[in-house]
Every structure is written in structure tokens, then in C-alpha cells.
Design an enzyme around this catalytic site. Structure first.
Site, PDB file in Angstrom:
ATOM      1  N   TYR A 158      36.374  35.764  34.426  1.00  0.00           N
ATOM      2  CA  TYR A 158      37.062  36.476  35.495  1.00  0.00           C
ATOM      3  C   TYR A 158      37.960  37.497  34.833  1.00  0.00           C
ATOM      4  CZ  TYR A 158      39.969  37.486  39.550  1.00  0.00           C
ATOM      5  OH  TYR A 158      40.630  38.121  40.579  1.00  0.00           O
ATOM      6  N   SER A 214      40.994  40.194  34.895  1.00  0.00           N
ATOM      7  CA  SER A 214      42.215  40.591  35.585  1.00  0.00           C
ATOM      8  C   SER A 214      42.759  41.853  34.925  1.00  0.00           C
ATOM      9  CB  SER A 214      43.251  39.470  35.522  1.00  0.00           C
ATOM     10  OG  SER A 214      44.491  39.892  36.060  1.00  0.00           O
ATOM     11  N   LEU A 240      49.647  37.826  39.752  1.00  0.00           N
ATOM     12  CA  LEU A 240      49.208  36.635  40.464  1.00  0.00           C
ATOM     13  C   LEU A 240      48.021  35.995  39.764  1.00  0.00           C
ATOM     14  CD1 LEU A 240      49.184  34.737  42.919  1.00  0.00           C
ATOM     15  CD2 LEU A 240      47.770  36.458  44.114  1.00  0.00           C
ATOM     16  N   GLU A 241      47.076  36.819  39.309  1.00  0.00           N
ATOM     17  CA  GLU A 241      45.906  36.302  38.592  1.00  0.00           C
ATOM     18  C   GLU A 241      46.318  35.660  37.280  1.00  0.00           C
ATOM     19  OE1 GLU A 241      42.860  39.738  40.325  1.00  0.00           O
ATOM     20  OE2 GLU A 241      43.838  39.941  38.370  1.00  0.00           O
ATOM     21  N   LEU A 242      47.265  36.282  36.540  1.00  0.00           N
ATOM     22  CA  LEU A 242      47.728  35.713  35.271  1.00  0.00           C
ATOM     23  C   LEU A 242      48.411  34.373  35.497  1.00  0.00           C
ATOM     24  CD1 LEU A 242      48.326  35.860  32.241  1.00  0.00           C
ATOM     25  CD2 LEU A 242      50.357  37.225  32.779  1.00  0.00           C
TER      26      LEU A 242
END
Length: 572
Positions: free
Chosen positions: A408, A410, A481-483
Site C-alpha cells: 500500500y 502512502s 492518517l495512513e502512516l
């Protein structure tokens, strides 16, 4: 340290007490000595004295000097002393009573530090005139009576061991006067005489060593005091005593190595038990090629009884072969022993020992060392390739863990980074390396909630690649937010790993808390532009090490992929 005069004599031998000790006045002598002959300055005498102590100059010419003999052959000559001033003029340095002249001698009672300099002794009569320079060096010293370390200014006396010697305080004769009494104190390494032990003593102000020992070596300080015009005067001298080998030993040269004869020795040790009934002594002998060596007639044979206990004896017999050569290696040597109970024998095997195998040992140690260095160098250059080879051969395939996506990605949402992610990073991962890549902006369905879909994609991925840039660290963005979701999943479940890829440099002071926490625990892979574009670059190798183990042949058909992977093939 003692006042050492390299070369001096007593002019009183030819004209004693020519000048009285009456107090003269300072006289400038710039013109008095202009016509005098110059003495060779290479033979300038140096006198060293301690500040605050008495000192004396004597006429510096030796009796063997031609100039001195010429002057002594004439009567009525006069000796004067002058000090060479900084401007080159000569001046009589007579300051009664501290500095005075008595005959050919110049006295200092005492010498001061400013007295250091060059002094000129002039010898003249109606026909001749000569100037002889003398250098006075006044040395400062500590206030203690004893001088433990004279700093190289001392008199060296060598005394043979086990012999006696009388040592006189140096220069004491220069200070003797019919109306003057001396008092002398002696110290050994600053220990006064009453505390000495052994065969040493003081007799008539002299140091007497009755029997020289090694522990008597060191510095002996003598402190001489006397009265001069009602004032206490003193001078200090140091004698360094050094022990040497006794004079009674042979002094002819002796070559110890190499030996004139090459002697080879064989030893035979025999244990002989006590026998009460035996009538004859037990025998121990050597045989060479079957022939008995006569113990009493051959000087090469010696026998030593090592031990006797309860009648048992241990005897050692040695066979010494002088001028041993290669022919002696071929002979057979046998040690024999016999008593009334029987005979025993044992052969002595002599083997030639060649030179140590330096070359063989060097090669045996050098080749492994060379191989270790080469292997270390190869590992340093190709450790990434070796690690990838090991992963492909021995690591298990991770496609069976039930997750839908391999990676994924980011990143911060802007045109430059999006172009790098879609055209470079995604293309290589999907098309070249065969990984399943999920990108939120490309693969998410419209109408969904960003937070829920982000958490869903992260939980269904094996790796999350975080592309770092200055825009990534802005708070409130989807990238952070992804991290955070990736770090929480990595810390809790342990089935997800975060990979940091630095696309552009970031000032560390602007890093968010989540990014600081990730940087401490994770490896940072740097993108270096065109240098990293090639698939064989270090960037892609480091990235493959962090990615899941997945073989291209294990990839499934596109119809079996989830929605994220179907979108991947559509964009391809």
C-alpha cells in the site's frame, strides 16, 4: 652541581701572588687590552656555579700552552681580570668584598645570577700581552641543602664492586686557605650521613667506601661551609657514583658465540632399585653402533647421580659428541643398564631438524587471511545481492497469509509526487517485480468514507510504503492518517511492516510526532533521482529486501484478484 673547569692551571707556578687583595676601583679597560693577543676561543673555559654560593676563577691556561710558557719565561708579568660588557667594552669586575682578586685567582663571595657572562684574563709585562676568555655560568637552584638531581652537572666516579675508594668533595682544594676552616656535610640521594648503613663512612671530611655494593650507587652531595670576613659561605658539589665490574676479574676479550666446537648431548636416566643380595655395582653405559663406550676412558661421557632414596638410585649418564656432523646422524646410539636381576636397553633416535618452515607457515596463514579479506570485500560490495539470493532460496512465500495486497503506497497528494508514485514506483512494483499494489486515489470506490477505507486497505496489506516529502509532514492530511494506521497495525498485530522512502529531503525540525517515531525504528531508503532510476540501482535492491517474499510464478490470474488489483491491471 660542581664547578667544572675544563682546562686550568696555576699561574702561581711561575709568579705567585703578584697582585694583592686590596680593594681596587672600577676601571674601564677598553684601551688597555686593545693590543693584546687574542686567545683561541675554541678553548674557552666554562665554570658552572650555583647562585648564592662561593666561586673561584684560576688562571685558565694549561702549563703545556706555548703562550703560557713564553710568559712564564719572562719575569714581572701581571694578571688582571675583566668582564666583557654587552657593548664590547671590558671592565674590571672587582666589587670589594663580594668580588676580589688574589694573585691569579678571582673570588666570588658569593656568586650572583647577574655575574653570568664572559670574563677576560689578561697576562702582560713590558713586552707581551695576551687575553684569555673564561665563561661563568651561574645556575639557579632550589633552596634545599641537598641536590638530589644535579641535571647533568656532576662529577662521575666509577668504583669496582667489592673494592674500596676514597672520594673527595670536588674543587675543595681551590678553596683551601691557611686561615680558613671547612665544615663538610655528605648526603646520599639526600639522606644525611648518620642514616647511612653498610660499609661507608666519613673520614677527615672525605667519603670512604670500604666495600663497594650495587646499592651504594647514586648521587652523593657534599655541602662545604666556612667563614669569610665574618660571613657564612658555602658551595655545593655532586659526585655521581657508578658501580662497575671488579678489577680482579679477567679483562681479556672472550668470544662466547659461536662455539669453537659443536657439542651434541644425549641423556639417559636410569632408575636402579636397591638389591641387598647383589654382589656388584649396577652398570649404566652407552653403545655406538654396538660398541661399548668406555665410561672412564672417554672424556665425552659424564655420569651424575640425581637422587638416592631408601637405597634406590636414579642415575643420569650423558653422551657428549663434539664436532657433531651429518655422519653422526647415521649411527645407532643405545643406552644400557644392568644389575643382578637383568639387563635393559633403549635406543636413542637422532633426527635432523631442518630450518623452520617459514614459507609454508607464511603461506598457510596468509592464504586464509587473504581469502577472508577478499570475502569481506565481496560481502561489503554485494551484501544486498546476497541477501536477496538468500531470501529467494530460504524464506517462505508470504502470499499464503490471507492478505489481499502486497504493498500500500502512502504519499502526499500533489502532481510531482503522484507522478513519481504512478509512473515509477507503481510501474516497477507491478510490472517488473509482480507485486499487488494498492493506491487509495486510484483503487478506492466512490462514495465511501476515507477513514474507513484507508484503515481497511492498510489492514489488508503486507507492507505500506511511505513516500516522504516536505508536504507529507503537514498535519490533518490523509498521508499522516495512513502512516499512523500503518504504525499502529505494525505495533499491535506485527503482520505489517512500514517502509520509509525519502523522495525529497525533509527538515527534521518539521517532522510530525508519528514520523519521528517511525524514523527511530525503521530504515530510510533514499531516492536519488536519475541515479536510482535503473532497476539494478541500490534503491531498488534495498526496497526488494524490505518487500514481501513473492515469486512471479506464484501470481494468480487477474480474474482472481480483488478490486484493488483489478484496477491495477486496468491502469497498466
Amino acid at each position: 652541581a660542581p664547578s667544572l673547569i675544563k682546562s686550568r692551571s696555576h699561574c702561581s707556578l711561575c709568579a705567585p701572588n703578584l697582585v694583592s687583595a686590596t680593594p681596587p676601583t672600577l676601571v674601564s679597560s677598553a684601551n688597555l687590552t686593545t693590543e693584546c693577543d687574542e686567545f683561541d676561543e675554541s678553548k674557552v673555559t666554562e665554570v658552572r656555579v650555583y647562585e648564592g654560593e662561593a666561586a673561584v676563577f684560576r688562571f685558565p691556561l694549561s702549563t703545556s700552552s706555548t703562550v703560557f710558557n713564553n710568559y712564564c719565561a719572562n719575569t714581572g708579568f701581571k694578571i688582571d681580570w675583566y668582564k666583557n660588557q654587552s657593548d664590547g667594552h671590558l671592565q674590571q669586575p672587582v666589587l670589594w668584598p663580594r668580588i676580589s682578586q688574589e694573585g691569579e685567582r678571582l673570588w666570588f663571595h658569593p656568586a650572583e645570577f647577574n655575574d653570568t657572562g664572559q670574563y677576560i684574563c689578561t697576562v702582560r709585562n713590558g713586552t707581551f700581552c695576551a687575553k684569555i676568555p673564561v665563561w661563568l655560568n651561574v645556575v639557579q637552584r632550589a633552596r634545599e641543602i641537598c641536590i638530589a638531581e644535579p641535571a647533568g652537572i656532576s662529577t662521575l666516579v666509577k668504583i669496582p664492586l667489592e673494592e674500596n675508594r676514597i672520594v673527595t668533595c670536588p674543587d675543595i682544594e681551590d678553596f683551601r686557605h691557611p686561615n680558613r676552616n671547612f665544615s663538610v656535610q655528605w648526603f646520599h640521594n639526600c639522606y644525611p650521613h648518620p642514616n647511612w648503613q653498610g660499609d661507608r663512612g666519613i673520614e677527615n671530611d672525605k667519603l670512604v667506601i670500604h666495600v663497594m655494593r650495587e646499592n651504594y650507587q647514586g648521587n652523593y652531595t657534599c655541602m662545604v661551609t666556612y667563614k669569610f670576613m665574618g660571613r657564612n659561605m658555602s658551595f655545593t658539589r655532586v659526585v655521581t657514583v657508578e658501580p662497575v665490574s671488579p678489577s680482579g676479574l679477567p679483562k681479556n676479550p672472550d668470544i662466547q658465540t659461536p662455539d669453537e666446537l659443536h657439542v651434541f648431548t644425549l641423556a639417559c636416566t636410569v632408575f636402579l632399585p636397591y638389591l641387598s643380595e647383589e654382589q656388584s655395582e649396577p652398570q649404566v653405559w652407552w653403545e655406538i653402533d654396538g660398541h661399548k663406550v668406555n665410561l672412564h676412558g672417554d672424556t665425552r661421557i659424564t655420569s651424575i647421580v640425581l637422587m638416592i632414596a631408601l637405597g634406590d638410585r636414579t642415575i643420569e649418564t650423558t653422551l657428549q659428541i663434539q664436532s657433531f656432523n651429518s655422519q653422526d646422524l647415521k649411527r645407532k646410539y643405545t643406552c644400557n643398564a644392568a644389575n643382578s636381576r637383568g639387563n635393559v636397553s633403549r635406543k636413542a633416535v637422532i633426527q635432523y631438524e631442518g630450518h623452520p618452515p617459514h614459507i609454508e607457515l607464511g603461506c598457510g596463514l596468509g592464504i586464509p587471511l587473504f581469502l577472508v579479506v577478499v570475502l569481506f570485500g565481496l560481502y561489503h560490495l554485494y551484501w544486498l545481492e546476497l541477501l536477496l539470493l538468500y531470501r529467494s532460496c530460504f524464506r517462505s512465500n508470504e502470499v499464503l497469509d490471507g492478505k489481499d495486497y502486497d504493498v500500500y503506497i502512502s504519499y502526499a497528494r500533489n502532481s510531482e509526487e503522484e507522478q513519481f508514485v504512478l509512473l515509477t514506483l507503481r510501474r516497477v512494483l507491478e510490472n517488473e517485480l509482480g507485486y499487488r499494489v494498492c493506491i487509495f486515489d486510484r483503487d478506492s470506490l466512490p462514495g465511501g468514507t476515507i477513514t474507513d477505507e484507508t484503515l481497511s486497505f492498510v489492514s489488508r496489506s503486507r507492507r505500506i510504503i511511505v513516500v516522504l516529502s516536505p508536504l507529507y509532514v503537514l498535519r490533518g492530511t490523509q498521508a499522516l492518517l495512513e502512516l499512523k494506521a500503518g504504525l499502529d497495525s505494525m505495533a499491535q498485530a506485527g503482520d505489517l511492516r512500514v517502509i520509509l522512502v525519502q523522495y525529497q529531503p525533509i527538515c527534521r525540525s518539521s517532522w510530525a510526532q508519528e514520523l519521528r517515531r517511525a524514523r527511530v525504528a525503521l530504515t530510510l531508503i533514499q531516492w536519488k533521482g536519475e541515479k536510482s532510476a535503473d532497476l539494478s540501482s541500490r534503491f531498488w535492491k534495498q526496497l526488494q529486501v524490505e518487500l514481501p517474499v513473492r515469486r512471479i510464478k506464484d501470481s494468480v490470474n487477474s480474474s482472481e484478484l480483488p478490486l484493488c488489483s483489478k484496477h491495477k491491471y486496468i491502469h497498466t
